[in-house]
Design a protein around this motif. Structure first.
Motif, short mmCIF file in Angstrom:
data_model
loop_
_atom_site.label_atom_id
_atom_site.label_comp_id
_atom_site.label_asym_id
_atom_site.label_seq_id
_atom_site.Cartn_x
_atom_site.Cartn_y
_atom_site.Cartn_z
N VAL A 51 22.94 38.60 66.70
CA VAL A 51 22.61 37.90 65.48
C VAL A 51 23.13 36.48 65.58
O VAL A 51 24.32 36.26 65.75
CB VAL A 51 23.25 38.61 64.26
N VAL A 52 22.22 35.52 65.46
CA VAL A 52 22.61 34.13 65.58
C VAL A 52 21.94 33.35 64.46
O VAL A 52 20.74 33.45 64.27
CB VAL A 52 22.19 33.54 66.94
N ALA A 53 22.71 32.58 63.73
CA ALA A 53 22.14 31.73 62.69
C ALA A 53 21.63 30.45 63.34
O ALA A 53 22.22 29.96 64.29
CB ALA A 53 23.19 31.39 61.66
N ASN A 54 20.54 29.95 62.84
CA ASN A 54 20.00 28.70 63.37
C ASN A 54 20.60 27.52 62.64
O ASN A 54 21.57 27.65 61.92
CB ASN A 54 18.47 28.71 63.26
N GLU A 55 19.98 26.37 62.82
CA GLU A 55 20.50 25.15 62.21
C GLU A 55 20.78 25.37 60.73
O GLU A 55 20.01 26.00 60.03
CB GLU A 55 19.47 24.02 62.36
N GLY A 56 21.91 24.84 60.29
CA GLY A 56 22.24 24.88 58.87
C GLY A 56 22.29 26.27 58.29
O GLY A 56 21.55 26.57 57.36
N ALA A 57 23.12 27.14 58.82
CA ALA A 57 23.27 28.49 58.27
C ALA A 57 23.59 28.38 56.78
O ALA A 57 24.31 27.48 56.36
CB ALA A 57 24.38 29.22 59.01
N ARG A 58 23.06 29.29 56.02
CA ARG A 58 23.26 29.25 54.56
C ARG A 58 24.07 30.47 54.14
O ARG A 58 23.77 31.59 54.52
CB ARG A 58 21.91 29.23 53.87
N VAL A 59 25.09 30.23 53.33
CA VAL A 59 25.92 31.30 52.79
C VAL A 59 25.54 31.50 51.33
O VAL A 59 25.50 30.54 50.55
CB VAL A 59 27.43 30.97 52.93
N GLU A 60 25.25 32.73 50.99
CA GLU A 60 24.83 33.11 49.64
C GLU A 60 25.81 34.15 49.09
O GLU A 60 26.77 34.51 49.76
CB GLU A 60 23.42 33.73 49.69
N THR A 61 25.54 34.63 47.88
CA THR A 61 26.34 35.73 47.32
C THR A 61 25.43 36.87 46.91
O THR A 61 24.23 36.70 46.68
CB THR A 61 27.13 35.27 46.07
N ARG A 62 26.02 38.03 46.85
CA ARG A 62 25.36 39.24 46.38
C ARG A 62 26.40 39.95 45.55
O ARG A 62 27.59 39.79 45.78
CB ARG A 62 24.91 40.09 47.56
N SER A 63 25.97 40.78 44.64
CA SER A 63 26.92 41.49 43.79
C SER A 63 26.49 42.93 43.59
O SER A 63 25.29 43.21 43.45
CB SER A 63 27.01 40.78 42.43
N THR A 64 27.47 43.83 43.63
CA THR A 64 27.22 45.23 43.29
C THR A 64 28.25 45.65 42.27
O THR A 64 29.31 45.01 42.13
CB THR A 64 27.32 46.16 44.53
N GLU A 65 27.96 46.71 41.56
CA GLU A 65 28.89 47.20 40.55
C GLU A 65 30.21 47.65 41.19
O GLU A 65 31.29 47.37 40.69
CB GLU A 65 28.25 48.37 39.78
N ALA A 66 30.13 48.31 42.33
CA ALA A 66 31.32 48.84 42.99
C ALA A 66 32.17 47.76 43.66
O ALA A 66 33.40 47.85 43.66
CB ALA A 66 30.93 49.89 44.02
N LEU A 67 31.53 46.73 44.22
CA LEU A 67 32.27 45.74 45.00
C LEU A 67 32.43 44.39 44.32
O LEU A 67 33.28 43.59 44.71
CB LEU A 67 31.57 45.53 46.36
N GLY A 68 31.62 44.11 43.34
CA GLY A 68 31.62 42.78 42.73
C GLY A 68 30.86 41.82 43.62
O GLY A 68 30.04 42.21 44.45
N ALA A 69 31.13 40.53 43.48
CA ALA A 69 30.43 39.49 44.25
C ALA A 69 31.06 39.35 45.63
O ALA A 69 32.28 39.39 45.78
CB ALA A 69 30.49 38.16 43.51
N TYR A 70 30.19 39.19 46.64
CA TYR A 70 30.65 38.98 48.02
C TYR A 70 29.66 38.08 48.75
O TYR A 70 28.54 37.88 48.30
CB TYR A 70 30.86 40.31 48.76
N LEU A 71 30.09 37.53 49.90
CA LEU A 71 29.29 36.59 50.65
C LEU A 71 28.27 37.28 51.55
O LEU A 71 28.55 38.33 52.13
CB LEU A 71 30.18 35.69 51.52
N THR A 72 27.10 36.64 51.68
CA THR A 72 26.04 37.09 52.59
C THR A 72 25.44 35.87 53.27
O THR A 72 25.71 34.74 52.88
CB THR A 72 24.91 37.84 51.84
N ASP A 73 24.57 36.13 54.25
CA ASP A 73 23.78 35.03 54.81
C ASP A 73 22.55 34.84 53.94
O ASP A 73 22.39 35.52 52.91
CB ASP A 73 23.44 35.30 56.29
N ALA A 74 21.66 33.95 54.32
CA ALA A 74 20.48 33.63 53.52
C ALA A 74 19.54 34.82 53.37
O ALA A 74 18.78 34.91 52.41
CB ALA A 74 19.73 32.45 54.13
#
Length: 176
Positions: A51-74
């Motif tokens: 798994v390799v991100a290309n130019e300008g990797a983007r960091v997003e968030t996702r949220s679940t009831e059990a875990l709350g908000a956490y970081l993801t890729d685009a």
């Protein structure tokens, strides 16, 4: 006159023919192995795919009831930190990096909604690639997270330390 003699010699003719066939075969193989050849790529299983991100990797968030908000890729794939790392230093290489591929970028990482841009950074890995960091900690994927939204690496122990999802505030996620 010498050339005519050489061409009549069956050993020389055989060697010349064999050399020509080898050269043409090699040329054919090189021509057929271009970048557009996808037959090998289509046989790669998701668990072994790098798994390799290309130019300008983007960091997003996702949220679940059990875990709350956490970081993801685009694409929504979970991003983890390794407690065996230190700030701005990856200690995950070789077998570790095969199981926990680093989140790489060829350019500057971008902050999505809910991600603090000031916490985004990057480090150079031993191989010269650029790994995205958040709050100073290198980010990784988990190879067993085959699709967006999976968090199979959360609170796993491996390679001498534990792995955690990271909140947008730069803290470890703990299941409630």
């Amino acid at each position: 006159m010498e050339l005519t003699k050489l061409l009549r010699n069956s050993n020389f003719t055989y060697s010349l023919s064999l050399t020509l066939v080898c050269c043409l075969s090699l040329l054919f193989m090189v021509a057929c192995s271009g970048e557009n050849n996808t037959s090998v790529i289509s046989k790669v299983e998701p668990e072994t795919e790098e798994v390799v991100a290309n130019e300008g990797a983007r960091v997003e968030t996702r949220s679940t009831e059990a875990l709350g908000a956490y970081l993801t890729d685009a694409e929504g794939r979970s991003l983890y930190i390794f407690e065996g790392d230190t700030a701005m230093q990856s200690n995950c290489y070789d077998d570790c990096a095969a199981a926990w591929p680093p989140f790489l970028s060829e350019g500057t990482a971008e902050a999505g909604v809910g991600v603090e841009a000031a916490m985004l950074g990057a480090i150079k890995r031993k191989d010269g690639s650029t790994q995205v960091t958040y709050n100073g900690m290198p980010l990784y994927y988990f190879i067993k997270d085959a699709e967006a939204g999976q968090t199979n690496g959360q609170e796993k122990e491996g390679f001498g330390a534990e792995w955690y999802l990271l909140t947008p505030k730069g803290e470890k996620v703990h299941a409630e």
